[in-house]
Design a protein around this motif. Structure first.
Motif, PDB file in Angstrom:
ATOM      1  N   GLU A 320       9.378   3.514  -3.370  1.00  0.00           N
ATOM      2  CA  GLU A 320       8.164   3.452  -4.347  1.00  0.00           C
ATOM      3  C   GLU A 320       8.590   2.450  -5.224  1.00  0.00           C
ATOM      4  O   GLU A 320       9.821   2.492  -5.971  1.00  0.00           O
ATOM      5  CB  GLU A 320       7.830   4.660  -4.810  1.00  0.00           C
ATOM      6  N   LEU A 326       5.623  -3.618  -9.665  1.00  0.00           N
ATOM      7  CA  LEU A 326       4.340  -3.485  -8.897  1.00  0.00           C
ATOM      8  C   LEU A 326       3.629  -4.883  -8.640  1.00  0.00           C
ATOM      9  O   LEU A 326       3.760  -5.758  -9.503  1.00  0.00           O
ATOM     10  CB  LEU A 326       3.330  -2.781  -9.763  1.00  0.00           C
ATOM     11  N   ALA A 330      -2.009  -3.935  -8.148  1.00  0.00           N
ATOM     12  CA  ALA A 330      -1.736  -2.535  -7.779  1.00  0.00           C
ATOM     13  C   ALA A 330      -1.426  -1.677  -8.937  1.00  0.00           C
ATOM     14  O   ALA A 330      -1.104  -2.077  -9.872  1.00  0.00           O
ATOM     15  CB  ALA A 330      -0.443  -2.554  -6.686  1.00  0.00           C
ATOM     16  N   LYS A 332      -0.001   1.519  -7.942  1.00  0.00           N
ATOM     17  CA  LYS A 332       0.579   2.308  -7.174  1.00  0.00           C
ATOM     18  C   LYS A 332       0.997   1.500  -5.968  1.00  0.00           C
ATOM     19  O   LYS A 332       0.256   1.239  -5.227  1.00  0.00           O
ATOM     20  CB  LYS A 332       0.466   3.678  -7.347  1.00  0.00           C
ATOM     21  N   CYS A 333       2.283   1.626  -5.549  1.00  0.00           N
ATOM     22  CA  CYS A 333       2.710   0.883  -4.460  1.00  0.00           C
ATOM     23  C   CYS A 333       3.811   1.279  -3.859  1.00  0.00           C
ATOM     24  O   CYS A 333       4.933   1.431  -4.519  1.00  0.00           O
ATOM     25  CB  CYS A 333       2.963  -0.754  -4.815  1.00  0.00           C
ATOM     26  N   ASP A 335       6.561   0.314  -0.690  1.00  0.00           N
ATOM     27  CA  ASP A 335       7.181  -0.738   0.352  1.00  0.00           C
ATOM     28  C   ASP A 335       7.726  -0.123   1.378  1.00  0.00           C
ATOM     29  O   ASP A 335       8.338   0.858   1.295  1.00  0.00           O
ATOM     30  CB  ASP A 335       8.048  -1.550  -0.289  1.00  0.00           C
ATOM     31  N   SER A 351       3.525  -3.209   2.611  1.00  0.00           N
ATOM     32  CA  SER A 351       3.476  -2.936   1.248  1.00  0.00           C
ATOM     33  C   SER A 351       2.090  -2.035   1.381  1.00  0.00           C
ATOM     34  O   SER A 351       1.175  -2.901   1.694  1.00  0.00           O
ATOM     35  CB  SER A 351       3.647  -4.241   0.616  1.00  0.00           C
ATOM     36  N   SER A 353      -0.612  -0.448  -1.023  1.00  0.00           N
ATOM     37  CA  SER A 353      -0.948  -0.269  -2.428  1.00  0.00           C
ATOM     38  C   SER A 353      -2.448   0.319  -3.062  1.00  0.00           C
ATOM     39  O   SER A 353      -3.398  -0.002  -1.845  1.00  0.00           O
ATOM     40  CB  SER A 353      -1.034  -1.668  -3.086  1.00  0.00           C
ATOM     41  N   CYS A 355      -5.233  -0.210  -5.257  1.00  0.00           N
ATOM     42  CA  CYS A 355      -5.592  -1.255  -6.280  1.00  0.00           C
ATOM     43  C   CYS A 355      -6.751  -0.737  -6.976  1.00  0.00           C
ATOM     44  O   CYS A 355      -7.311  -1.477  -7.702  1.00  0.00           O
ATOM     45  CB  CYS A 355      -5.969  -2.485  -5.697  1.00  0.00           C
TER      46      CYS A 355
END
Length: 426
Positions: A320, A326, A330, A332-333, A335, A351, A353, A355
């Motif tokens: 995270e 970020l 985004a 919250k994202c 990978d 990735s 995300s 948005c």
RNA sequence: AGAGAGAUGGCUGAGUGGUUGAAAGCGGCGGUCUUGAAAACCGUUGUGGCCUUACGGUCACCGGGGGUUCGAAUCCCUCUCUCUCUGCCA
């Protein structure tokens, strides 16, 4: 972009969230003072327009009654000039505010771990196992050359470095991955689309890639078209300026496209082979959903993306991203990284995300609903995007993890019905 | 690329300078009627900004931008897009 009303009404909150991602928050105060002037101009202009509308109607009545309206016409001429200069002034402020807004990133969600750099990203899970080899594993470039399935030199001859050429079973394996991933994502409820890869400036602005990332993209100046860095751009724009029906939500798409990135400024070790290329292929996932469901959908999308790696039996982890790492759009994202057995390091292959309404606000993608007293209102949808997955880095992991002592590559079981062969020999 | 036609509300489609935010029809929503439904009838039905606790008020918007005018969907300029025909090409 952020909502100017949010900046106006929740200034402290916006500043605090921007600071959490190491953004300079001084622009917020600048915006507020510009906004104040702008509102003042709107008030003045609107009340003059009201006057003009009223008196113009009176003039119409007088003319109909064959009365002389010269005085009023002369007066209104002045009013109109005044309106014009106010509106010219207003336009300047609108543009300045808009430009500043375009450079402000989305606000991180409260659940996002605080951090100052990528070092503060949080590993949230590891799946699979590292393969043990009783020989020194080759990297994907050696394997590609040995098996004659990847040809980076000739790719460079054709287009310059960073444009890979796939050959024979390499090309077939790539094509198998496309079909496998698209089939899987369709099973997960995403509708397959095949989109344009050249898009207009307007589409890039709607996806919040311009102005901030304009220099990172290939641009065809003659037609002012941009090569997409990700299908996120073209898929997001499918519903630009539309109001979706609430009963159709969530709306989910998957699409395979070539992706083009200039990667200006990258050089050295990172750029060898597939690790950093100008053209690669990616299945992209996009979800449009109700605001209250977007974080739940983020979890679904993460599951849909990692499902591919599980079926391919690859060693991967999910991290995270912290507030500082970020992406621009985004809130919250996550990978997803696959393990490179030759490089002994993680490679980002996806990735995912949320948005929120950051892109949909500029792109005007909304839904309609009824309030408690049955009034119809429209609200911006939330948009999520994720790779499901990018094939270049995936190919690295796949070739390296499945290599044999002889330098051959075994095809994962899940892919064999797609490739039509079980192993790549030289 | 050349010639012509066009772009109006969810859709079809009127409207060529002054109660037109916009006729009419379809669709949607609410109601009457009905055991229920259909039909019929009545009503309602765009988006955004600003002011307002609210009721409501006001401004803007008829593809985008600019202009003429006291006043523009309506006149002028320009750009974009769509359609038809011709040319070129996968």
């Amino acid at each position: 972009m952020l909502d100017i009303k949010l900046i106006r009404d929740e200034t402290g909150f916006v500043k605090e969230r921007l600071k959490s991602r190491n953004e300079d928050d001084s622009v917020i105060d600048e915006l507020l003072s510009l906004d104040k002037i702008r509102l003042d101009l709107i008030h003045k202009s609107d009340s003059l327009k009201e006057k003009r509308n009223t008196v113009s109607d009176e003039i119409a009545v007088m003319k109909r009654n064959k009365q002389n309206a010269e005085d009023k016409i002369a007066e209104m001429k002045k009013v109109s000039d005044e309106i014009k200069s106010l509106d010219d002034e207003l336009k300047k402020y609108d543009e300045e505010i808009d430009l500043k807004l375009r450079y402000i990133p989305n606000l991180p969600d409260k659940s996002v771990p605080l951090g100052n750099s990528e070092k503060d990203n949080v590993e949230v899970g590891i799946k699979g196992e590292i393969k043990k080899f009783d020989f020194k594993p080759k990297d994907h470039i050696e394997l590609g050359k040995f098996l004659d399935i990847l040809d980076f030199e000739r790719g460079a001859k054709i287009s310059g470095s960073g444009f890979p050429l796939y050959k024979g079973k390499g090309a077939q394996l790539e094509r198998a991955l496309w079909n496998f991933m698209l089939d899987e994502q369709q099973k997960n409820g995403y509708r397959e689309v095949l989109t344009p890869v050249l898009v207009t400036r307007t589409s890039m602005e709607a996806a919040e890639k311009i102005p901030k990332f304009e220099d990172d993209m290939y641009h065809i100046s003659k037609d002012d078209l941009f090569a997409i860095p990700t299908a996120e751009v073209s898929i997001l724009n499918i519903h630009r300026d539309e109001i979706l029906k609430q009963e159709d939500l969530p709306v989910k798409y998957c699409g395979l496209t070539n992706c083009f990135r200039r990667e200006a400024g990258s050089y050295g070790k990172e750029t060898k082979g597939f690790l950093r290329v100008h053209q690669f292929n990616k299945v992209e996932l996009i979800t449009f959903c109700l605001p209250e469901n977007s974080y739940h959908e983020l979890g679904n999308m993460l599951k849909d993306a990692t499902g591919i790696l599980q079926k391919l039996d690859l060693y991967y982890r999910v991290i995270e991203l912290c507030t500082a790492d970020l992406g621009f759009a985004a809130s919250k994202c996550f990978d997803i990284e696959v393990w490179s057995h030759a490089e002994n390091k993680w490679l980002e292959t996806s990735s995912v995300s949320n948005c929120t309404d950051f892109q949909t606000r500029r792109a005007m993608i909304r839904y309609k609903y009824l309030t408690e007293n049955k009034k119809s209102r429209t609200e911006y949808l939330h948009a999520l995007n994720g790779s499901g997955l990018a094939t270049s880095r995936l190919m690295v992991a796949l070739l390296e993890a499945n290599q044999t002592k002889e330098g051959f590559v075994e095809i994962p079981r899940a892919l064999r019905s797609y490739t039509g062969f079980d192993i790549i020999r030289n």
